[in-house]
Design an enzyme around this catalytic site. Structure first.
Site, PDB file in Angstrom:
ATOM      1  N   ALA A  59       0.841  -1.206   0.000  1.00 56.93           N
ATOM      2  CA  ALA A  59       0.000   0.000   0.000  1.00 56.93           C
ATOM      3  C   ALA A  59       0.872   1.250   0.000  1.00 56.93           C
ATOM      4  O   ALA A  59       2.062   1.213   0.330  1.00 56.93           O
ATOM      5  CB  ALA A  59      -0.915   0.013   1.214  1.00 56.93           C
ATOM      6  N   THR A  60       0.261   2.376  -0.363  1.00 55.36           N
ATOM      7  CA  THR A  60       0.943   3.664  -0.335  1.00 55.36           C
ATOM      8  C   THR A  60       0.035   4.704   0.313  1.00 55.36           C
ATOM      9  O   THR A  60      -1.183   4.518   0.392  1.00 55.36           O
ATOM     10  CB  THR A  60       1.299   4.166  -1.751  1.00 55.36           C
ATOM     11  OG1 THR A  60       0.088   4.369  -2.493  1.00 55.36           O
ATOM     12  CG2 THR A  60       2.198   3.179  -2.483  1.00 55.36           C
ATOM     13  N   ILE A  61       0.653   5.796   0.772  1.00 57.01           N
ATOM     14  CA  ILE A  61      -0.099   6.998   1.108  1.00 57.01           C
ATOM     15  C   ILE A  61       0.026   7.910  -0.097  1.00 57.01           C
ATOM     16  O   ILE A  61       1.127   8.120  -0.626  1.00 57.01           O
ATOM     17  CB  ILE A  61       0.427   7.674   2.392  1.00 57.01           C
ATOM     18  CG1 ILE A  61      -0.363   8.966   2.679  1.00 57.01           C
ATOM     19  CG2 ILE A  61       1.917   7.933   2.344  1.00 57.01           C
ATOM     20  CD1 ILE A  61      -0.011   9.613   4.023  1.00 57.01           C
ATOM     21  N   SER A  62      -1.091   8.416  -0.585  1.00 57.71           N
ATOM     22  CA  SER A  62      -1.090   9.243  -1.789  1.00 57.71           C
ATOM     23  C   SER A  62      -0.304  10.525  -1.575  1.00 57.71           C
ATOM     24  O   SER A  62      -0.095  10.977  -0.445  1.00 57.71           O
ATOM     25  CB  SER A  62      -2.526   9.590  -2.203  1.00 57.71           C
ATOM     26  OG  SER A  62      -3.241   8.444  -2.582  1.00 57.71           O
ATOM     27  N   HIS A  67      -4.383  14.198  -2.327  1.00 57.30           N
ATOM     28  CA  HIS A  67      -5.313  14.345  -1.202  1.00 57.30           C
ATOM     29  C   HIS A  67      -6.012  15.698  -1.269  1.00 57.30           C
ATOM     30  O   HIS A  67      -7.216  15.814  -1.008  1.00 57.30           O
ATOM     31  CB  HIS A  67      -4.563  14.212   0.128  1.00 57.30           C
ATOM     32  CG  HIS A  67      -4.278  12.806   0.522  1.00 57.30           C
ATOM     33  ND1 HIS A  67      -3.168  12.431   1.262  1.00 57.30           N
ATOM     34  CD2 HIS A  67      -4.958  11.657   0.277  1.00 57.30           C
ATOM     35  CE1 HIS A  67      -3.195  11.136   1.467  1.00 57.30           C
ATOM     36  NE2 HIS A  67      -4.265  10.640   0.877  1.00 57.30           N
ATOM     37  N   ASP A 118     -10.062  -0.793   5.139  1.00 59.65           N
ATOM     38  CA  ASP A 118      -8.893  -1.333   4.454  1.00 59.65           C
ATOM     39  C   ASP A 118      -8.907  -2.840   4.668  1.00 59.65           C
ATOM     40  O   ASP A 118      -9.307  -3.309   5.743  1.00 59.65           O
ATOM     41  CB  ASP A 118      -7.604  -0.717   5.016  1.00 59.65           C
ATOM     42  CG  ASP A 118      -6.455  -0.824   4.038  1.00 59.65           C
ATOM     43  OD1 ASP A 118      -6.067   0.214   3.450  1.00 59.65           O
ATOM     44  OD2 ASP A 118      -5.935  -1.949   3.834  1.00 59.65           O
ATOM     45  N   ASP A 151     -13.938  -5.119   3.108  1.00 58.67           N
ATOM     46  CA  ASP A 151     -14.049  -4.655   1.725  1.00 58.67           C
ATOM     47  C   ASP A 151     -15.198  -3.681   1.516  1.00 58.67           C
ATOM     48  O   ASP A 151     -15.380  -3.160   0.424  1.00 58.67           O
ATOM     49  CB  ASP A 151     -14.235  -5.843   0.776  1.00 58.67           C
ATOM     50  CG  ASP A 151     -12.974  -6.697   0.696  1.00 58.67           C
ATOM     51  OD1 ASP A 151     -11.891  -6.112   0.637  1.00 58.67           O
ATOM     52  OD2 ASP A 151     -13.095  -7.924   0.708  1.00 58.67           O
TER      53      ASP A 151
END
Length: 228
Positions: A59-62, A67, A118, A151
């Site tokens: 996963a990533t943080i945008s 944002h 998540d 989900d």
């Protein structure tokens, strides 16, 4: 202009996003200023870089500018007392900012609710500790912010943010929008576009393509853990 927005502090990052007309409203700038990005990244030395960063588990943080675009787009539906869904909540950063928008600090202001989902349980637990480090432990205790592994989460919601690219528009999320309501979602595989999905007061749904982007795919936990 996004590449010019990195800063040495959270305040400088917000200032640069504002100077480059990515942040255009006081409400969004103020909410982002209340959430220190350093509490939501693994590499603290790059906390204020205007770039996406890995947070583990595929996963990533945008990037901050994405944002900002998302929050400005959803702002008309993030009124005090609103409900918001953050799909792919990851580090918990955007859920924290959303809380400041739907539950202002002014005495007597309506209290909203933010649900972050998540499918990686470890990220959900980490995101809770991130919110606590940012002073939002009471919001978790009071149920103003609910972070869950899964989900989906039944709405309806005034605003929905999706932080990963879906191959096609998920009708289940469209159905969870209030009338009126708005969703900000990246759609596509090799070529991705941000779609604004809006449902009017009569339930009529319209789609508007906003910009080309590159997001990690919206997938299940098993595929994400093995690198999609």
């Amino acid at each position: 202009m996004a590449w010019r927005c990195s800063g040495r502090t959270n305040a400088e990052l917000i200032s640069n996003l504002t100077k480059n007309d990515i942040l255009t409203t006081y409400r969004v700038a103020d909410a982002m200023a209340r959430v220190d990005r350093a509490n939501f990244v693994l590499n603290k030395s790059q906390a204020y870089d205007d770039a996406p960063q890995p947070i583990g588990h595929g996963a990533t943080i945008s990037a901050p500018h994405m944002h900002s675009y998302a929050l400005e787009n959803l702002l008309p539906f993030l009124h005090p007392g609103a409900t918001a869904l953050d799909v792919g909540s990851g580090s918990g950063y955007l859920s924290a900012v959303l809380d400041h928008l739907v539950t202002p600090s002014q005495p007597g202001a309506p209290r909203g609710k933010v649900v972050g989902i998540d499918h990686i349980p470890e990220l959900v637990e980490w995101s809770k500790s991130n919110l606590i480090n940012n002073g939002l432990g009471p919001a978790l205790d009071e149920g103003r912010i609910l972070l869950v592994a899964g989900d989906g989460r039944e709405g309806p919601y005034d605003a929905i943010h999706v932080g990963a690219a879906s191959e096609r528009l998920p009708e289940a999320l469209v159905n969870q929008l209030k009338a009126p309501g708005r969703m900000f979602i990246p759609v596509g595989t090799r070529t991705q576009t941000i779609w604004q999905i809006e449902k009017d007061a009569n339930g009529r749904v319209t789609k508007k393509e906003l910009m080309g982007v590159s997001y990690v795919p919206l997938t299940d936990a098993e595929k994400q853990r093995r690198g999609y």
